[in-house]
Each structure stands twice: as C-alpha cells, then as structure tokens.
Design a protein around this motif. Structure first.
Motif, PDB file in Angstrom:
ATOM      1  N   PRO A 126       0.845  -1.207   0.105  1.00  9.64           N
ATOM      2  CA  PRO A 126       0.147   0.068  -0.047  1.00  9.64           C
ATOM      3  C   PRO A 126       0.834   1.259  -0.154  1.00  9.64           C
ATOM      4  O   PRO A 126       1.679   1.634   0.511  1.00  9.64           O
ATOM      5  N   THR A 127       0.217   2.266  -0.755  1.00 11.94           N
ATOM      6  CA  THR A 127       0.901   3.503  -0.452  1.00 11.94           C
ATOM      7  C   THR A 127       0.069   4.738   0.417  1.00 11.94           C
ATOM      8  O   THR A 127      -1.176   4.070   0.759  1.00 11.94           O
ATOM      9  N   SER A 128       0.481   5.883   0.379  1.00 13.45           N
ATOM     10  CA  SER A 128      -0.258   6.831   1.192  1.00 13.45           C
ATOM     11  C   SER A 128      -1.023   7.759   0.273  1.00 13.45           C
ATOM     12  O   SER A 128      -1.913   8.430   0.802  1.00 13.45           O
ATOM     13  N   PHE A 129      -1.266   7.226  -1.000  1.00  8.97           N
ATOM     14  CA  PHE A 129      -1.917   8.024  -1.882  1.00  8.97           C
ATOM     15  C   PHE A 129      -3.376   7.461  -1.793  1.00  8.97           C
ATOM     16  O   PHE A 129      -3.729   6.354  -1.957  1.00  8.97           O
ATOM     17  N   LYS A 130      -4.187   8.410  -2.017  1.00  8.37           N
ATOM     18  CA  LYS A 130      -5.598   8.213  -2.318  1.00  8.37           C
ATOM     19  C   LYS A 130      -5.990   8.119  -3.853  1.00  8.37           C
ATOM     20  O   LYS A 130      -5.396   8.536  -4.701  1.00  8.37           O
ATOM     21  N   PRO A 131      -7.050   7.468  -4.082  1.00 11.22           N
ATOM     22  CA  PRO A 131      -7.342   7.159  -5.755  1.00 11.22           C
ATOM     23  C   PRO A 131      -7.430   8.514  -6.203  1.00 11.22           C
ATOM     24  O   PRO A 131      -7.785   9.658  -5.944  1.00 11.22           O
ATOM     25  N   ILE A 147      -6.267   0.186  -6.880  1.00 11.32           N
ATOM     26  CA  ILE A 147      -7.055   0.692  -5.730  1.00 11.32           C
ATOM     27  C   ILE A 147      -7.589  -0.414  -4.698  1.00 11.32           C
ATOM     28  O   ILE A 147      -8.216  -1.310  -5.353  1.00 11.32           O
ATOM     29  N   GLU A 148      -7.298  -0.429  -3.471  1.00  8.77           N
ATOM     30  CA  GLU A 148      -7.678  -1.112  -2.540  1.00  8.77           C
ATOM     31  C   GLU A 148      -7.988  -0.489  -1.119  1.00  8.77           C
ATOM     32  O   GLU A 148      -6.896   0.105  -0.681  1.00  8.77           O
ATOM     33  N   GLY A 150      -9.620   1.935  -0.305  1.00 12.62           N
ATOM     34  CA  GLY A 150      -9.538   3.560  -0.232  1.00 12.62           C
ATOM     35  C   GLY A 150      -8.129   3.949  -0.458  1.00 12.62           C
ATOM     36  O   GLY A 150      -8.243   5.168  -0.350  1.00 12.62           O
ATOM     37  N   LYS A 151      -7.100   3.344  -0.907  1.00 13.20           N
ATOM     38  CA  LYS A 151      -5.777   3.834  -1.141  1.00 13.20           C
ATOM     39  C   LYS A 151      -5.055   3.139  -2.220  1.00 13.20           C
ATOM     40  O   LYS A 151      -5.614   2.106  -2.699  1.00 13.20           O
ATOM     41  N   VAL A 152      -4.138   3.661  -2.863  1.00 13.63           N
ATOM     42  CA  VAL A 152      -3.591   3.413  -4.022  1.00 13.63           C
ATOM     43  C   VAL A 152      -2.484   2.044  -3.404  1.00 13.63           C
ATOM     44  O   VAL A 152      -1.714   2.357  -2.443  1.00 13.63           O
ATOM     45  N   LYS A 153      -2.472   1.054  -4.241  1.00 13.36           N
ATOM     46  CA  LYS A 153      -1.611  -0.242  -3.901  1.00 13.36           C
ATOM     47  C   LYS A 153      -0.749  -0.456  -4.974  1.00 13.36           C
ATOM     48  O   LYS A 153      -1.279  -0.728  -6.141  1.00 13.36           O
TER      49      LYS A 153
END
Length: 340
Positions: A126-131, A147-148, A150-153
């Motif tokens: 996972p990353t800290s980015f939102k979709p 997207i998984e 609610g976060k970009v993975k």
C-alpha cells in the motif's frame, strides 16, 4: 613544463603549476566527481575535510594538461577525468580517502536524464496516496498499481530502472512522489594515485569487517599449522612443548614405561581396568574377593563423569601419608587378588 604552457595565459600556467606542486606536497592525489552537489552541501564538505584533505577546483583541460606534463604513471589519471571533476589531495592512504569520501554522500531524488547508479526497485504494497490521477502516473512509469481499501496499492515489486539506464521524466516524477531517492550525491572518487599506482574505486571499496575476519581466520590457521607441524615460533613454542609433554606422558602410560613421573598414572590406569574387569566378572556371576568387591562397590557408588578442566589442571589436595599408604596398599591388594 614550459614546452606545454608557454602559450597559455599566466593564470592558466599558475593553475597547472599548482596542481603539479600538490602532487609533490601530498602522498595521495585523487580525482573526484562533484556533479549535483548543492553549494551549501559543498561548503559543509569542505569544512569537514579541513585538516585531512585539500580540495582543489580546476578546469578539466588544465587538469589533463598538468597530468600530461608530469608524465609517467600520472598521465594515466587523465583517463578517469569525467563529469564535474576536481582534485583532492591528502596524506592519508587511498583506502581511508575512499572511506572518507563515502561519508560525504547523501541520498537525493533522481532528475530526468540521469543514469541510475543501481537497479531502482519499487516494492509492492500500500501507499499513502488516495485514488486519483496518481494511479495512471504510476502505470505510465511502469509500476503496476490498483485501488484497494480506499488507497492506491502497488500490485507487485517492480524494477523501474535498471542500473546504468537513463531515468526519464515520468519515472523521476513518480520516484520523487514515492520518496525514493536513488542518487548518491557527494564527492565521488574516480581514481586515486599513490607511489606510481592508480587505484580504481572498486579496489578501494573493501568491507573492513570481512577483511578483518579473513585475517583472523588466516592467523588461526597459521597457528594450528605451526602447532601440528611442530614449527617453533614465539607464539607457538609454549603450546608445542605442552603438546609434546602430554603426548610423551600418554605414550609412557600406554606403553607402561615405569618412570617416576608416570608410575602413579600407570598404577591408577591398571586399577581402573581391574575394577572394570571385576564389575564385568560380577555381572557374569563370578564371586569376587572381599577387597575387590569393596573396590567395585565404591566405584559403582560414584557416578562416572569426566573431570572439569579446572579439576584436571588443579593439583589434588594433599593427602596424609597414612591415606596414601592405604590407597596404594588397597589398590595393589586388589590387583593381586584379581590376577593371582
């Protein structure tokens, strides 16, 4: 030198002369690449090197001219001039100089057009980015994303740029957003010169802990070889004599050589053999002499265990003459009763 510099402006002649003078003044000279170092960081590096090394800026053409005019092995340093070159001089050895310069390096984000110093790998997870648009940017840079929760993975670990390949603008932008800083910024040693020898950085990049371990192992193996082959040295003379003494004593005991220093050991060994034989005979149904039966019972009552190193090395407590006489008479009587 005048042959090469006679048509140069005075300030350029002075630069060439100063470079040649530094080679005479210092034990080690190095070529470094300063590409990408911010001015503030370079100033701090200069302060940290003060008293240990002298950093000299010079144009590449003048540096090459100085090398050519000095001639000999120094001329070979010209082959290592590249990038934003400068010279560094020190009286430390080349290995310490390399280590010192490695400590000046810091990690920075990559810029478009730079070559990757090593494989640049983005790990899955996972990353800290939102979709948002970042998903497309990652995919355009060759990084599989989804997207998984609610976060970009990032779906799988991916090598984005291989060592030596040029980093493009999209890759540089995405790596910066992922806070991946692959670029080493600092004084990069290209070559070092000492006593007619040019050292490449690969030669100077040694792991001190591994090197020390190899030296320690070699010393241990040399010691063992000297000991086992009876090659006397100041370090092994004592252990060799000790080993010879133990082997000679054991030989005397095994061969029953009745010498005053081993007679007691021979008797003790015979006594132990007698007890063992008597115990085996008792188990087979043979009736034992009373004195032997007492010796067997006493041996059976004490658990058999090897003495500790301290017990083996320490002399036994002094016994009274009467106790020594009783033990000796008991042991000899047992031997006599067993063997007739």
């Amino acid at each position: 030198m005048a042959l090469y510099t006679q048509h140069l402006p005075e300030w350029k002649k002075k630069q060439v002369e100063e470079i040649a003078a530094c080679f005479d003044q210092y034990a080690v000279a190095g070529l470094i690449d300063m590409y990408g170092i911010p001015a503030t960081q370079l100033q701090q590096i200069r302060q940290n090197l003060r008293g240990v090394a002298y950093l000299k800026m010079a144009r590449k053409t003048l540096t090459r001219r100085a090398f050519d005019e000095m001639g000999g092995e120094v001329a070979g340093m010209s082959e290592h001039i590249s990038g934003q070159s400068a010279l560094i001089f020190t009286n430390e050895n080349p290995f310490k100089l390399f280590k010192l310069l490695e400590q000046t390096k810091t990690k920075m984000a990559a810029k478009a057009g730079e070559a990757a110093p090593e494989d640049i790998v983005v790990a899955k997870g996972p990353t800290s980015f939102k979709p948002g648009p970042i998903v497309g940017e990652l995919q355009q840079a060759g990084i599989p994303a989804m997207i998984e929760g609610g976060k970009v993975k990032i779906r799988e670990t991916k090598t984005v740029v291989k060592k030596g390949d040029v980093i493009n603008a999209k890759q540089a932008d995405v790596l910066a957003k992922l806070d991946i800083k692959p670029m080493d910024v600092g004084l990069i040693l290209k070559a070092a010169f000492q006593n007619g020898t040019i050292f490449a950085p690969e030669t100077l990049a040694i792991d001190e802990s591994v090197y020390l371990g190899q030296i320690t192992l070699a010393a241990q193996q040399a010691f063992n070889l000297s000991l086992n082959a009876a090659i006397p040295t100041p370090a092994t003379m004592g252990p060799i004599l000790g080993k010879a003494f133990v082997e000679a004593r054991n030989l005397a005991v095994e061969a029953c050589v009745y010498e005053k220093d081993v007679a007691d050991l021979i008797v003790a060994r015979a006594y132990r053999q007698m007890v063992a034989l008597a115990m085996a005979a008792a188990e087979g149904g043979f009736e034992l002499d009373e004195s032997i039966a007492r010796a067997v019972a006493a041996a059976a009552a004490v658990p058999a265990q090897a003495p500790s190193a301290e017990e083996s090395a320490a002399p036994e407590e002094e016994e009274t003459e009467e106790e020594e006489k009783e033990d000796e008479e008991g042991g000899m009587a047992g031997l006599g009763a067993l063997f007739g």
